[in-house]
Scaffold this motif. Structure first.
Motif, PDB file in Angstrom:
ATOM      1  N   UNK A   1      -8.749  -2.035   5.599  1.00 11.26           N
ATOM      2  CA  UNK A   1      -7.562  -2.784   5.907  1.00 11.26           C
ATOM      3  C   UNK A   1      -7.782  -3.563   7.202  1.00 11.26           C
ATOM      4  N   UNK A   2      -7.394  -4.823   7.202  1.00 17.60           N
ATOM      5  CA  UNK A   2      -7.592  -5.667   8.384  1.00 17.60           C
ATOM      6  C   UNK A   2      -6.524  -5.385   9.432  1.00 17.60           C
ATOM      7  N   UNK A   3      -6.782  -5.858  10.655  1.00 22.43           N
ATOM      8  CA  UNK A   3      -5.792  -5.723  11.727  1.00 22.43           C
ATOM      9  C   UNK A   3      -4.507  -6.455  11.369  1.00 22.43           C
ATOM     10  N   UNK A   4      -4.662  -7.608  10.738  1.00 19.23           N
ATOM     11  CA  UNK A   4      -3.492  -8.388  10.330  1.00 19.23           C
ATOM     12  C   UNK A   4      -2.648  -7.618   9.304  1.00 19.23           C
ATOM     13  N   UNK A   5      -3.298  -6.987   8.353  1.00 17.45           N
ATOM     14  CA  UNK A   5      -2.574  -6.191   7.364  1.00 17.45           C
ATOM     15  C   UNK A   5      -1.868  -5.006   8.031  1.00 17.45           C
ATOM     16  N   UNK A   6      -2.520  -4.398   9.003  1.00 16.93           N
ATOM     17  CA  UNK A   6      -1.882  -3.302   9.741  1.00 16.93           C
ATOM     18  C   UNK A   6      -0.628  -3.798  10.457  1.00 16.93           C
ATOM     19  N   UNK A   7      -0.717  -4.981  11.055  1.00 14.67           N
ATOM     20  CA  UNK A   7       0.445  -5.559  11.728  1.00 14.67           C
ATOM     21  C   UNK A   7       1.569  -5.838  10.730  1.00 14.67           C
ATOM     22  N   UNK A   8       1.213  -6.325   9.564  1.00 18.83           N
ATOM     23  CA  UNK A   8       2.215  -6.597   8.535  1.00 18.83           C
ATOM     24  C   UNK A   8       2.916  -5.301   8.135  1.00 18.83           C
ATOM     25  N   UNK A   9       2.159  -4.237   7.967  1.00 18.44           N
ATOM     26  CA  UNK A   9       2.761  -2.950   7.623  1.00 18.44           C
ATOM     27  C   UNK A   9       3.630  -2.421   8.762  1.00 18.44           C
ATOM     28  N   UNK A  10       3.269  -2.718  10.001  1.00 17.36           N
ATOM     29  CA  UNK A  10       4.104  -2.314  11.143  1.00 17.36           C
ATOM     30  C   UNK A  10       5.461  -3.014  11.073  1.00 17.36           C
ATOM     31  N   UNK A  73       2.196  -9.966   0.745  1.00 19.28           N
ATOM     32  CA  UNK A  73       2.517  -8.894   1.678  1.00 19.28           C
ATOM     33  C   UNK A  73       3.216  -9.441   2.925  1.00 19.28           C
ATOM     34  N   UNK A  74       2.744 -10.569   3.444  1.00 20.33           N
ATOM     35  CA  UNK A  74       3.373 -11.187   4.613  1.00 20.33           C
ATOM     36  C   UNK A  74       4.780 -11.671   4.270  1.00 20.33           C
TER      37      UNK A  74
END
Length: 101
Positions: A1-10, A73-74
């Motif tokens: 999982x990318x950092x961007x995806x982690x941010x999206x989940x946050x 997702x975004x």
């Protein structure tokens, strides 16, 4: 999982927590427990700010040239955040109406 995806989940997680706390606040207010309602609304606002901070981080990164991928997702995260803010704002008004009874 990318950092961007982690941010999206946050964003999704914090927005969901905010919405949930706001609805809990409304339930407390309907029972006449305005102290608990106020505490839950404070929690809802804090979670909303956390989600907004991550969103601002992503926007700032994009402005600085780090392109954010527009993914389903975004879009989901943005929808979740918008709806949680709207729910919180409406619930604030509903609690005030109950307080005036």
């Amino acid at each position: 999982m990318t950092n961007q995806e982690m941010d999206i989940f946050k964003i999704i997680s914090a927005a969901g927590d905010s919405r949930g706390a706001a609805f809990e606040a409304l339930r407390f207010a309907r029972q006449g427990d305005f102290t608990a309602a106020d505490n839950k609304m404070k929690e809802a606002k804090e979670k909303s700010i956390a989600a907004h901070d991550v969103q601002t981080k992503l926007i700032t990164a994009e402005i600085n040239g780090d392109k954010t991928e527009t993914s389903l997702l975004m879009v989901h995260a943005q929808d979740h955040l918008m709806n949680s803010i709207l729910a919180r704002d409406l619930i604030e008004e509903m609690i005030e109406m109950l307080r005036e009874k």
